[in-house]
Design an enzyme around this catalytic site. Structure first.
Site, PDB file in Angstrom:
ATOM      1  N   SER A  40     -34.750 -28.197  34.177  1.00  0.00           N
ATOM      2  CA  SER A  40     -34.538 -29.368  33.334  1.00  0.00           C
ATOM      3  C   SER A  40     -34.121 -30.566  34.182  1.00  0.00           C
ATOM      4  O   SER A  40     -33.450 -30.416  35.218  1.00  0.00           O
ATOM      5  CB  SER A  40     -33.419 -29.042  32.339  1.00  0.00           C
TER       6      SER A  40
ATOM      7  N   TYR B 147     -24.567 -26.115  30.608  1.00  0.00           N
ATOM      8  CA  TYR B 147     -25.996 -25.807  30.447  1.00  0.00           C
ATOM      9  C   TYR B 147     -26.759 -26.190  31.723  1.00  0.00           C
ATOM     10  O   TYR B 147     -27.537 -25.400  32.275  1.00  0.00           O
ATOM     11  CB  TYR B 147     -26.559 -26.556  29.230  1.00  0.00           C
TER      12      TYR B 147
ATOM     13  N   LYS C 141     -28.906 -23.962  34.836  1.00  0.00           N
ATOM     14  CA  LYS C 141     -30.258 -24.221  35.358  1.00  0.00           C
ATOM     15  C   LYS C 141     -30.225 -24.316  36.891  1.00  0.00           C
ATOM     16  O   LYS C 141     -31.100 -23.788  37.573  1.00  0.00           O
ATOM     17  CB  LYS C 141     -30.819 -25.520  34.764  1.00  0.00           C
TER      18      LYS C 141
HETATM   19  P1  NAD Z   1     -35.975 -22.867  22.287  1.00  0.00           P
HETATM   20  O1  NAD Z   1     -34.557 -22.531  21.973  1.00  0.00           O
HETATM   21  O2  NAD Z   1     -36.842 -23.324  21.188  1.00  0.00           O
HETATM   22  O3  NAD Z   1     -36.683 -21.634  23.008  1.00  0.00           O
HETATM   23  C1  NAD Z   1     -35.979 -20.712  23.796  1.00  0.00           C
HETATM   24  C2  NAD Z   1     -36.334 -19.332  23.302  1.00  0.00           C
HETATM   25  O4  NAD Z   1     -35.651 -18.355  24.076  1.00  0.00           O
HETATM   26  C3  NAD Z   1     -35.936 -19.103  21.853  1.00  0.00           C
HETATM   27  O5  NAD Z   1     -37.058 -18.650  21.144  1.00  0.00           O
HETATM   28  C4  NAD Z   1     -34.835 -18.021  21.935  1.00  0.00           C
HETATM   29  O6  NAD Z   1     -34.858 -17.186  20.806  1.00  0.00           O
HETATM   30  C5  NAD Z   1     -35.192 -17.316  23.219  1.00  0.00           C
HETATM   31  N1  NAD Z   1     -34.059 -16.683  23.920  1.00  0.00           N
HETATM   32  C6  NAD Z   1     -32.860 -17.223  24.255  1.00  0.00           C
HETATM   33  N2  NAD Z   1     -32.113 -16.330  24.904  1.00  0.00           N
HETATM   34  C7  NAD Z   1     -32.846 -15.192  25.015  1.00  0.00           C
HETATM   35  C8  NAD Z   1     -32.613 -13.914  25.596  1.00  0.00           C
HETATM   36  N3  NAD Z   1     -31.458 -13.613  26.191  1.00  0.00           N
HETATM   37  N4  NAD Z   1     -33.585 -12.985  25.518  1.00  0.00           N
HETATM   38  C9  NAD Z   1     -34.771 -13.276  24.919  1.00  0.00           C
HETATM   39  N5  NAD Z   1     -35.045 -14.454  24.342  1.00  0.00           N
HETATM   40  C10 NAD Z   1     -34.088 -15.406  24.393  1.00  0.00           C
HETATM   41  O7  NAD Z   1     -35.947 -23.945  23.464  1.00  0.00           O
HETATM   42  P2  NAD Z   1     -37.116 -24.813  24.068  1.00  0.00           P
HETATM   43  O8  NAD Z   1     -36.834 -26.227  23.742  1.00  0.00           O
HETATM   44  O9  NAD Z   1     -38.419 -24.237  23.745  1.00  0.00           O
HETATM   45  O10 NAD Z   1     -36.793 -24.637  25.614  1.00  0.00           O
HETATM   46  C11 NAD Z   1     -37.420 -23.651  26.397  1.00  0.00           C
HETATM   47  C12 NAD Z   1     -36.828 -23.682  27.787  1.00  0.00           C
HETATM   48  O11 NAD Z   1     -36.985 -24.980  28.341  1.00  0.00           O
HETATM   49  C13 NAD Z   1     -35.326 -23.384  27.820  1.00  0.00           C
HETATM   50  O12 NAD Z   1     -35.048 -22.634  28.968  1.00  0.00           O
HETATM   51  C14 NAD Z   1     -34.700 -24.758  27.932  1.00  0.00           C
HETATM   52  O13 NAD Z   1     -33.460 -24.706  28.584  1.00  0.00           O
HETATM   53  C15 NAD Z   1     -35.735 -25.493  28.775  1.00  0.00           C
HETATM   54  N6  NAD Z   1     -35.716 -26.932  28.577  1.00  0.00           N
HETATM   55  C16 NAD Z   1     -35.802 -27.438  27.316  1.00  0.00           C
HETATM   56  C17 NAD Z   1     -35.764 -28.814  27.121  1.00  0.00           C
HETATM   57  C18 NAD Z   1     -35.800 -29.403  25.730  1.00  0.00           C
HETATM   58  O14 NAD Z   1     -35.353 -30.537  25.566  1.00  0.00           O
HETATM   59  N7  NAD Z   1     -36.302 -28.698  24.730  1.00  0.00           N
HETATM   60  C19 NAD Z   1     -35.678 -29.661  28.226  1.00  0.00           C
HETATM   61  C20 NAD Z   1     -35.605 -29.108  29.504  1.00  0.00           C
HETATM   62  C21 NAD Z   1     -35.630 -27.735  29.664  1.00  0.00           C
HETATM   63  C1  WQD Z   2     -31.892 -39.105  23.961  1.00  0.00           C
HETATM   64  C2  WQD Z   2     -31.281 -40.467  23.753  1.00  0.00           C
HETATM   65  C3  WQD Z   2     -28.923 -40.464  23.247  1.00  0.00           C
HETATM   66  C4  WQD Z   2     -29.283 -38.485  19.374  1.00  0.00           C
HETATM   67  C5  WQD Z   2     -31.146 -33.592  26.211  1.00  0.00           C
HETATM   68  C6  WQD Z   2     -30.457 -32.687  27.179  1.00  0.00           C
HETATM   69  C7  WQD Z   2     -31.334 -32.436  28.373  1.00  0.00           C
HETATM   70  C8  WQD Z   2     -32.714 -31.938  27.949  1.00  0.00           C
HETATM   71  C9  WQD Z   2     -33.320 -32.817  26.917  1.00  0.00           C
HETATM   72  C10 WQD Z   2     -32.689 -29.535  27.992  1.00  0.00           C
HETATM   73  C11 WQD Z   2     -29.907 -40.602  24.407  1.00  0.00           C
HETATM   74  C12 WQD Z   2     -29.733 -41.014  22.091  1.00  0.00           C
HETATM   75  C13 WQD Z   2     -29.594 -39.081  20.587  1.00  0.00           C
HETATM   76  C14 WQD Z   2     -28.751 -39.296  18.342  1.00  0.00           C
HETATM   77  C15 WQD Z   2     -28.872 -41.212  19.805  1.00  0.00           C
HETATM   78  N1  WQD Z   2     -32.640 -30.639  27.362  1.00  0.00           N
HETATM   79  N2  WQD Z   2     -29.384 -40.411  20.791  1.00  0.00           N
HETATM   80  N3  WQD Z   2     -28.565 -40.628  18.598  1.00  0.00           N
HETATM   81  O1  WQD Z   2     -29.523 -36.303  26.027  1.00  0.00           O
HETATM   82  O2  WQD Z   2     -31.635 -37.271  27.060  1.00  0.00           O
HETATM   83  O3  WQD Z   2     -31.393 -34.834  26.871  1.00  0.00           O
HETATM   84  O4  WQD Z   2     -32.399 -33.021  25.833  1.00  0.00           O
HETATM   85  O5  WQD Z   2     -32.760 -29.344  29.167  1.00  0.00           O
HETATM   86  O6  WQD Z   2     -30.677 -31.506  29.167  1.00  0.00           O
HETATM   87  O7  WQD Z   2     -29.253 -33.312  27.591  1.00  0.00           O
HETATM   88  O8  WQD Z   2     -31.772 -36.129  24.834  1.00  0.00           O
HETATM   89  O9  WQD Z   2     -32.554 -36.466  22.536  1.00  0.00           O
HETATM   90  O10 WQD Z   2     -30.136 -35.853  22.925  1.00  0.00           O
HETATM   91  O11 WQD Z   2     -30.927 -38.121  23.580  1.00  0.00           O
HETATM   92  O12 WQD Z   2     -28.669 -42.416  19.982  1.00  0.00           O
HETATM   93  O13 WQD Z   2     -28.437 -38.817  17.245  1.00  0.00           O
HETATM   94  O14 WQD Z   2     -31.064 -40.668  22.361  1.00  0.00           O
HETATM   95  O15 WQD Z   2     -27.769 -41.224  23.441  1.00  0.00           O
HETATM   96  O16 WQD Z   2     -29.835 -41.886  24.925  1.00  0.00           O
HETATM   97  P1  WQD Z   2     -30.969 -36.216  26.236  1.00  0.00           P
HETATM   98  P2  WQD Z   2     -31.339 -36.570  23.381  1.00  0.00           P
END
Ligand code: NAD
Ligand code: WQD
Length: 355
Positions: A125, A153, A157
């Site tokens: 991430s 979190y 990562k």
């Molecule tokens: P999500 O929560 O929708 O998907 C994650 C999945 O993993 C879920 O279906 C959950 O049930 C499963 N899971 C969690 N722990 C588990 C375990 N111990 N064993 C088996 N399954 C398990 O999240 P997402 O948004 O699809 O994110 C997927 C990956 O990408 C995650 O690793 C997340 O950290 C990373 N990521 C997400 C974002 C984002 O903003 N969505 C951004 C950057 C990185």
């Molecule tokens: C985006 C912008 C808020 C909600 C997060 C995780 C990051 C990654 C992606 C997993 C910011 C603003 C938000 C609201 C707002 N996930 N905001 N009102 O914080 O960039 O990233 O998701 O890896 O690790 O931190 O995403 O969508 O929460 O926020 O004003 O109700 O929207 O301040 O500027 P963020 P976000």
């Protein structure tokens, strides 16, 4: 046929990636414990691709059960999405986050090693960078930017990335792609799958979508005193389908390395373009067709001014580029939301009625 095991494949990014994998001719096996997903997403993926998806409800930390899946199929590579991802929650229950994310990954890597499966694409991430504006000339953020996550979190990562680098250092046969996603948004164009947060959404677009569908009163804008064109923070929002395609590109990059060559390398997956909170707000209001209520409130703790990716490395090495726009993502999110106002729990949902 190349077989890919997808951990977390029932989740938001995983389910979209499973579609791209199947459409690209891979055989897919999903392992997910459904802690943050519903089996409905898998059923709907099957409906979209018109194929059965092999699915196991397993917690990754259960190495015995996981091992049986590796015994049964000849797996060529793993895409590892499974993990907990809520930044705020991770500050309250950090141990659970380390146990699940790091513990789950260690269990997976051990089982992979036992079965001589050494190709993996990992969901890292942009959060590993922390506040890149603390450095000169690091926006847009290149992969060489020093890391410094600011929450548990993000620490999980970075720890996992470190474990994977150490594994590669110990055995250069591993092929490891560390994909650092920026802000994934949007939904599949069919409107059949999308993001379905439990409880109050933390992220901007899922929250706005719930305002638009009448589940929340108004959007709280967390601060308008940042150094941007409208005072709100800048992020690199990437359509989830483009992101999903980035995984196919990473797999193909790993598969095309020279025989006996290994790698462990980071790639940013973003668009390279920054949007502010108000840019996103206006784009989503356009998709909905009218303005939505909002209020400016104080800054959210931990938020940074700018997280925009430098995407040159992914564009050049993975031959991948995000094509869809923020407007496309807002349109697709609104389509998913109107068809599924309660997410996957929407009652009396008949897929056929929505095609
Ligand atoms: P999500 O929560 O929708 O998907 C994650 C999945 O993993 C879920 O279906 C959950 O049930 C499963 N899971 C969690 N722990 C588990 C375990 N111990 N064993 C088996 N399954 C398990 O999240 P997402 O948004 O699809 O994110 C997927 C990956 O990408 C995650 O690793 C997340 O950290 C990373 N990521 C997400 C974002 C984002 O903003 N969505 C951004 C950057 C990185
Ligand atoms: C985006 C912008 C808020 C909600 C997060 C995780 C990051 C990654 C992606 C997993 C910011 C603003 C938000 C609201 C707002 N996930 N905001 N009102 O914080 O960039 O990233 O998701 O890896 O690790 O931190 O995403 O969508 O929460 O926020 O004003 O109700 O929207 O301040 O500027 P963020 P976000």
């Amino acid at each position: 046929m190349t077989t890919i095991l997808v951990t977390g494949g029932a989740g938001y990014i995983g389910s979209h990636t499973v579609i791209e994998l199947i459409n690209s001719g891979f055989r897919v096996i999903v392992v997910d414990n459904l802690v943050n997903a519903s089996y409905d997403s898998i059923s709907r993926v099957e409906y979209i691709v018109k194929k059965k998806v092999i699915f196991y409800e397993i917690d990754l930390r259960d190495s015995e059960k996981l091992s049986k899946v590796f015994d049964k199929y000849k797996i060529d590579a793993v895409i590892h999405f499974a993990g907990l991802k809520a930044v705020g929650e991770s500050t309250k229950i950090p141990l659970e986050y380390f146990d699940n994310n790091v513990g789950g990954t260690i269990s997976l890597l051990k089982v992979m090693k036992q079965h001589d499966v050494k190709n993996i694409v990992f969901s890292s991430s942009a959060t590993v960078y922390g506040d890149a504006t603390r450095f000169k000339d690091m926006i847009p953020i290149p992969e060489k930017c020093p890391t410094g996550p600011t929450n548990p979190y993000g620490h999980t990562k970075l720890v996992i990335e470190g474990i994977m680098r150490d594994i590669y250092a110990s055995d250069n046969k591993w092929r490891i792609a560390l994909l650092r996603y920026f802000n994934p948004i949007g939904a599949h164009q069919s409107g059949l799958i999308g993001e379905d947060p439990t409880g109050i959404p933390n992220n901007l677009l899922p929250f706005l979508a719930q305002v638009a569908i009448g589940r929340r009163q108004k959007l709280n804008v967390f601060g308008n005193d940042y150094d941007s064109h409208d005072g709100t923070p800048i992020r690199d929002y990437i359509h989830v389908v483009d992101l999903a395609k980035g995984h196919i590109a990473a797999l193909s990059y790993l598969a095309n390395l020279k025989p006996k060559e290994g790698i462990c390398r980071e790639w940013n997956l973003g668009t390279g373009k920054g949007s502010t909170v108000f840019d996103i707000y206006h784009s989503f209001c356009k998709a909905v067709g009218h303005d939505l209520p909002y209020e400016i409130v104080g800054r959210r703790s931990g938020d940074v001014l700018n997280l925009t990716a430098c995407v040159t490395r992914a564009n050049e090495e993975l031959k991948w580029k995000a094509k869809l726009t923020v407007d496309d993502a807002c349109r697709d999110l609104w389509n998913w939301t109107t068809k599924n106002p309660q997410g996957f729990a929407t009652p009396h949902y008949h897929i056929a009625d929505h095609l």
